[in-house]
Design a protein around this motif. Sequence first.
Motif, PDB file in Angstrom:
ATOM      1  N   ALA A  43       4.777   8.872   5.820  1.00  0.00           N
ATOM      2  CA  ALA A  43       4.266   9.107   7.168  1.00  0.00           C
ATOM      3  C   ALA A  43       4.131  10.603   7.407  1.00  0.00           C
ATOM      4  O   ALA A  43       5.109  11.340   7.306  1.00  0.00           O
ATOM      5  N   LEU A  44       2.918  11.048   7.676  1.00  0.00           N
ATOM      6  CA  LEU A  44       2.644  12.454   7.967  1.00  0.00           C
ATOM      7  C   LEU A  44       2.254  12.541   9.435  1.00  0.00           C
ATOM      8  O   LEU A  44       1.150  12.143   9.817  1.00  0.00           O
ATOM      9  N   LEU A  45       3.179  13.016  10.251  1.00  0.00           N
ATOM     10  CA  LEU A  45       2.999  13.056  11.691  1.00  0.00           C
ATOM     11  C   LEU A  45       1.676  13.715  12.067  1.00  0.00           C
ATOM     12  O   LEU A  45       1.373  14.817  11.639  1.00  0.00           O
ATOM     13  N   GLY A  46       0.876  13.022  12.845  1.00  0.00           N
ATOM     14  CA  GLY A  46      -0.413  13.538  13.294  1.00  0.00           C
ATOM     15  C   GLY A  46      -1.554  13.227  12.344  1.00  0.00           C
ATOM     16  O   GLY A  46      -2.715  13.240  12.736  1.00  0.00           O
ATOM     17  N   PHE A  47      -1.242  12.958  11.074  1.00  0.00           N
ATOM     18  CA  PHE A  47      -2.296  12.653  10.100  1.00  0.00           C
ATOM     19  C   PHE A  47      -2.411  11.159   9.862  1.00  0.00           C
ATOM     20  O   PHE A  47      -3.473  10.579  10.032  1.00  0.00           O
ATOM     21  N   GLY A  48      -1.309  10.532   9.449  1.00  0.00           N
ATOM     22  CA  GLY A  48      -1.351   9.095   9.229  1.00  0.00           C
ATOM     23  C   GLY A  48      -0.224   8.621   8.332  1.00  0.00           C
ATOM     24  O   GLY A  48       0.617   9.400   7.903  1.00  0.00           O
ATOM     25  N   THR A  49      -0.246   7.330   8.036  1.00  0.00           N
ATOM     26  CA  THR A  49       0.800   6.703   7.239  1.00  0.00           C
ATOM     27  C   THR A  49       0.188   5.947   6.064  1.00  0.00           C
ATOM     28  O   THR A  49      -0.736   5.161   6.236  1.00  0.00           O
ATOM     29  N   PHE A  50       0.721   6.229   4.883  1.00  0.00           N
ATOM     30  CA  PHE A  50       0.341   5.505   3.672  1.00  0.00           C
ATOM     31  C   PHE A  50       1.430   4.472   3.410  1.00  0.00           C
ATOM     32  O   PHE A  50       2.620   4.783   3.484  1.00  0.00           O
ATOM     33  N   SER A  51       1.029   3.244   3.109  1.00  0.00           N
ATOM     34  CA  SER A  51       2.002   2.198   2.790  1.00  0.00           C
ATOM     35  C   SER A  51       1.385   1.268   1.754  1.00  0.00           C
ATOM     36  O   SER A  51       0.196   1.361   1.450  1.00  0.00           O
ATOM     37  N   LEU A  52       2.219   0.394   1.205  1.00  0.00           N
ATOM     38  CA  LEU A  52       1.742  -0.566   0.211  1.00  0.00           C
ATOM     39  C   LEU A  52       1.538  -1.922   0.860  1.00  0.00           C
ATOM     40  O   LEU A  52       2.264  -2.304   1.771  1.00  0.00           O
ATOM     41  N   GLN A  53       0.529  -2.638   0.370  1.00  0.00           N
ATOM     42  CA  GLN A  53       0.260  -3.984   0.861  1.00  0.00           C
ATOM     43  C   GLN A  53      -0.024  -4.871  -0.353  1.00  0.00           C
ATOM     44  O   GLN A  53      -0.794  -4.490  -1.241  1.00  0.00           O
ATOM     45  N   LYS A  74      -2.576  -8.226  -6.571  1.00  0.00           N
ATOM     46  CA  LYS A  74      -2.395  -6.794  -6.797  1.00  0.00           C
ATOM     47  C   LYS A  74      -1.762  -6.151  -5.576  1.00  0.00           C
ATOM     48  O   LYS A  74      -1.726  -6.730  -4.491  1.00  0.00           O
ATOM     49  N   THR A  75      -1.271  -4.944  -5.770  1.00  0.00           N
ATOM     50  CA  THR A  75      -0.719  -4.143  -4.696  1.00  0.00           C
ATOM     51  C   THR A  75      -1.677  -2.996  -4.441  1.00  0.00           C
ATOM     52  O   THR A  75      -2.116  -2.336  -5.381  1.00  0.00           O
ATOM     53  N   VAL A  76      -2.005  -2.770  -3.176  1.00  0.00           N
ATOM     54  CA  VAL A  76      -2.958  -1.728  -2.816  1.00  0.00           C
ATOM     55  C   VAL A  76      -2.317  -0.761  -1.825  1.00  0.00           C
ATOM     56  O   VAL A  76      -1.356  -1.106  -1.129  1.00  0.00           O
ATOM     57  N   VAL A  77      -2.858   0.446  -1.765  1.00  0.00           N
ATOM     58  CA  VAL A  77      -2.394   1.437  -0.791  1.00  0.00           C
ATOM     59  C   VAL A  77      -3.190   1.257   0.489  1.00  0.00           C
ATOM     60  O   VAL A  77      -4.409   1.142   0.475  1.00  0.00           O
ATOM     61  N   LYS A  78      -2.475   1.223   1.594  1.00  0.00           N
ATOM     62  CA  LYS A  78      -3.085   1.067   2.912  1.00  0.00           C
ATOM     63  C   LYS A  78      -2.868   2.374   3.667  1.00  0.00           C
ATOM     64  O   LYS A  78      -1.804   2.994   3.560  1.00  0.00           O
ATOM     65  N   PHE A  79      -3.871   2.816   4.421  1.00  0.00           N
ATOM     66  CA  PHE A  79      -3.745   4.034   5.216  1.00  0.00           C
ATOM     67  C   PHE A  79      -4.049   3.731   6.667  1.00  0.00           C
ATOM     68  O   PHE A  79      -5.063   3.112   6.988  1.00  0.00           O
TER      69      PHE A  79
END
Length: 95
Positions: A43-53, A74-79
Amino acid sequence: MTKKEFADKMAEKTGMTKLDSLKAYDAFLDVASDYLKEGEKVALLGFGTFSLQHKDAREARNPRDGKTIKVAAKTVVKFKPGKALSDSIVNVKVK
């Protein structure tokens, strides 16, 4: 924007050398990748959050011939963009 263009802009804005900005860019990618591989959010405050789905295996249709194909799980990166980023690009026209 390419990696080199990004690093050049970063060097320009921070006063870092281009080589140091490339190292910082690579370090950021390594650290973010390591956290995601551990299942953590980045989580980058003000920019966004990267997570796995996780995406389950499924059947899909090939649009060329209409045949059914199997798509593996599969597992993908979500933004998810942060509020500051979203607000800053509200009136930007897409090229």
